[in-house]
Design a protein around this motif. Structure first.
Motif, PDB file in Angstrom:
ATOM      1  N   PHE A  45      14.991 -38.714   8.444  1.00 55.59           N
ATOM      2  CA  PHE A  45      13.543 -38.651   8.231  1.00 55.59           C
ATOM      3  C   PHE A  45      13.204 -38.763   6.747  1.00 55.59           C
ATOM      4  O   PHE A  45      12.342 -39.559   6.353  1.00 55.59           O
ATOM      5  CB  PHE A  45      12.974 -37.350   8.796  1.00 55.59           C
ATOM      6  N   TYR A 108       4.318 -43.268  19.839  1.00 54.33           N
ATOM      7  CA  TYR A 108       4.837 -41.954  20.228  1.00 54.33           C
ATOM      8  C   TYR A 108       4.857 -41.793  21.745  1.00 54.33           C
ATOM      9  O   TYR A 108       5.722 -41.126  22.298  1.00 54.33           O
ATOM     10  CB  TYR A 108       3.989 -40.855  19.587  1.00 54.33           C
ATOM     11  N   TRP A 320       8.239 -37.650  14.298  1.00 54.86           N
ATOM     12  CA  TRP A 320       9.632 -38.123  14.237  1.00 54.86           C
ATOM     13  C   TRP A 320      10.559 -37.264  15.100  1.00 54.86           C
ATOM     14  O   TRP A 320      11.324 -37.779  15.908  1.00 54.86           O
ATOM     15  CB  TRP A 320      10.124 -38.092  12.782  1.00 54.86           C
ATOM     16  N   SER A 323      10.166 -37.620  19.046  1.00 53.34           N
ATOM     17  CA  SER A 323       9.937 -38.988  19.533  1.00 53.34           C
ATOM     18  C   SER A 323      11.084 -39.486  20.413  1.00 53.34           C
ATOM     19  O   SER A 323      12.175 -38.906  20.447  1.00 53.34           O
ATOM     20  CB  SER A 323       9.800 -39.940  18.336  1.00 53.34           C
ATOM     21  N   TYR A 326      13.984 -40.334  18.208  1.00 58.10           N
ATOM     22  CA  TYR A 326      14.875 -39.222  17.860  1.00 58.10           C
ATOM     23  C   TYR A 326      15.939 -39.028  18.941  1.00 58.10           C
ATOM     24  O   TYR A 326      17.112 -38.754  18.629  1.00 58.10           O
ATOM     25  CB  TYR A 326      14.085 -37.932  17.655  1.00 58.10           C
TER      26      TYR A 326
END
Length: 436
Positions: A45, A108, A320, A323, A326
Motif C-alpha cells: 500500500f 471496490y 485497499w 478489496s 487485497y
C-alpha cells in the motif's frame, strides 16, 4: 495535526517551497493472525501511496475495545482507522461518530460484500465500516482422535454428542483435552461463545419487556452444561483462555475439539503453524434440538472516526485492505487458503479458493445460518446473536463474563454467578432507563 511541514532553510523555501511530510494514518487493530498479516503486507500500500505513512497500534482484543471505545466517545482523535465489529458499527454510526463509506470507488464493488455482513455494518443502507474478515462459529476437531475412539462427527452435531465425544477423547496424562472453549472474561470473549451457546439451549438475555433472564432454567442448564464439560474435558487454566490461547492449544495438538470462530480454520490447517494441520475436520456449531444452532455472526471491520484529521488517507487505506485485490495479494503471497474469509460473494465462487480451503463451504453455510434478527428460540426485543445491540451491553456483557469466568475458575458457583448476573444486569438496565 498529523500532517506537518518540514522546517527547511529560507533559501530552500525560496527555491523548493515547503516540503510536506507523508500524512500519517494511525490504525488501531487486534492482534489476530489476519491483522498481523495485513501489517506485513502493508508495504504494498505505502509503495503505491508514498504520501501516506501507516502507524500501527496492535492490541489484545479486550484492550482494543476499551481503547477505541474511550477514544471515540471522548472525541480523542488518537486513531484514523479503528478495527471494530458488528456490535459497535450501527450504534456508533447512529451517534454520528463514524465517517460514512458511501463514496468508495466503483472498482471496490460494495455489492460483492456478503449481504449478512454488509447489513450488519450499515445504517439505513449506508456502509459505515468495511469488513476485513467475516465469521460465524463452528466445530474444529481432530479426525485422528475421533477415529481412535470409534467416533464419527456428524455434519450437524448436538451438544450431547459433543459432550460425550469430548469426554471420550480426553487423555489428561498425554495433555490432550477433549474440548477447548473460551473462558476469558469479556463481552466479546467468553460471552460471545456462551451467549451463542445459550441461544441453542433456549436462553435469552432479556424477555420482551427487557427483563433480565439469568434467573430462568434455560440459563442454568446452559451454564451448568458448559462448566461441567470444561471441568471434565477442558484444559487447565481455561478461565484465562480466549481465542488466541485456544488457537495455540489446538495448533499444538492439545485440543480434541475447539468451537470458535470460522476464521480460525486457515490457521489450524496451515502446516507452517499447526502440528495437526492434516488431521482437522469441521462441523456446524452444535444445537440442543430446539431449532437454534450455537453459531454467531461477526465481522472485524475497519472504520474511520469523525475525529480523524486524515479521513481521505484513511479511506484510501480501507479501500485497499478490504478489496478484492487485497485477497489476490494474500493468495499470491500466502496461498488461497489464507485469504481473509467471510466477506465477499466472489470469494465463494472462486474455484481456486474452494479447492484450497476445505472449510470454505462450512464457513459460508454457518454465516448464512446465523440470524441476528431472531437470535433466540423465543422472541426477544433486541438484535445480535452473541451480543445485544444496545450501548449498555458492552459494560453489562463484560461484568456478566467476569461472573461466568469466576465460576469456571472455581471461585464461585454456577448458581451464585447467575444470581449476580441477574442482579447486576437488572441494576444497569434500570439506570439506563429500560424498558424504553
Amino acid at each position: 495535526m498529523k500532517l506537518s511541514s518540514l522546517i527547511v532553510g529560507a533559501a530552500s523555501v525560496a527555491v523548493l517551497g515547503v516540503a510536506a511530510q507523508a500524512e500519517t494514518v494511525t490504525i488501531a487493530t487486534v492482534n489476530n493472525g489476519d491483522m498481523i498479516r495485513m501489517q506485513h503486507l502493508a508495504d504494498h500500500f505505502t509503495k503505491d501511496h508514498p504520501d501516506i505513512q501507516l502507524e500501527w497500534v496492535t492490541l489484545e482484543e479486550n484492550t482494543l475495545r476499551q481503547r477505541v471505545s474511550t477514544d471515540i466517545a471522548t472525541d480523542g482523535g488518537q486513531f484514523d482507522v479503528m478495527t471494530i465489529g458488528t456490535y459497535e458499527v450501527p450504534i456508533w454510526a447512529e451517534k454520528g461518530w463514524l465517517v460514512a463509506l458511501d463514496d468508495l470507488p466503483d472498482s471496490y464493488d460494495v455489492d460483492d460484500i456478503l449481504p449478512a455482513i454488509r447489513g450488519g455494518l450499515s445504517v439505513d443502507g449506508t456502509l459505515y465500516a468495511a469488513p476485513f474478515y467475516g465469521e460465524s462459529s463452528m466445530v474444529m476437531y481432530r479426525k485422528d482422535l475421533f477415529e481412535a475412539a470409534g467416533l464419527e462427527m456428524p455434519d450437524a452435531p448436538t451438544w450431547d454428542f459433543i459432550a460425550d465425544a469430548a469426554r471420550k477423547i480426553t487423555d489428561k496424562d498425554k495433555e490432550i483435552y477433549g474440548i477447548c472453549l473460551r473462558g476469558k472474561a469479556g463481552w466479546g470473549e467468553n460471552m460471545a461463545f456462551i451467549s451463542a451457546m445459550a441461544n441453542s439451549f433456549g436462553a435469552r438475555w432479556f424477555d420482551m419487556d427487557w427483563k433480565a433472564q439469568f434467573d430462568q432454567p434455560e440459563w442454568k442448564e446452559a451454564l451448568t452444561f458448559y462448566l461441567d464439560l470444561m471441568n471434565d474435558a477442558g484444559p487447565p487454566g481455561a478461565s484465562s483462555n480466549g481465542f488466541n490461547e485456544n488457537l495455540a492449544l489446538f495448533q499444538s495438538g492439545k485440543c480434541g475439539m475447539w468451537i470458535d470462530a470460522t476464521v480460525a480454520a486457515s490457521f489450524v490447517t496451515n502446516p507452517d503453524e499447526s502440528t495437526v494441520a492434516d488431521k482437522v475436520g469441521f462441523a456446524l456449531a452444535p444445537d440442543k434440538g430446539l431449532g437454534k444452532r450455537s453459531n454467531w455472526l461477526w465481522a472485524w471491520s475497519l472504520a474511520i472516526p469523525k475525529s480523524s484529521d486524515a479521513q481521505d488517507a484513511a479511506k484510501a487505506f480501507i479501500a485497499w485492505a478490504t478489496s478484492k485485490d487485497y485477497l489476490e495479494l494474500v493468495a499470491s503471497e500466502e496461498g488461497w487458503a489464507n485469504v481473509p474469509p467471510g466477506t465477499r460473494t466472489s470469494l465463494y465462487e472462486n474455484e481456486k479458493y474452494l479447492e484450497a480451503a476445505p472449510f470454505a463451504k462450512m464457513t459460508l453455510e454457518s454465516i448464512k445460518a446465523a440470524d441476528p434478527n431472531h437470535p433466540a428460540v423465543e422472541d426477544v426485543p433486541y438484535v445480535g446473536v452473541q451480543f445485544v445491540a444496545i450501548p449498555e451491553f458492552q459494560g453489562i456483557g463484560t461484568a456478566v463474563g467476569q461472573q461466568f469466568s469466576a465460576a469456571l475458575a472455581g471461585t464461585t458457583s454456577a448458581d451464585a454467578a447467575l444470581a449476580n448476573a441477574q442482579s447486576l444486569t437488572e441494576r444497569q438496565m434500570r439506570r439506563a432507563g429500560y424498558p424504553k
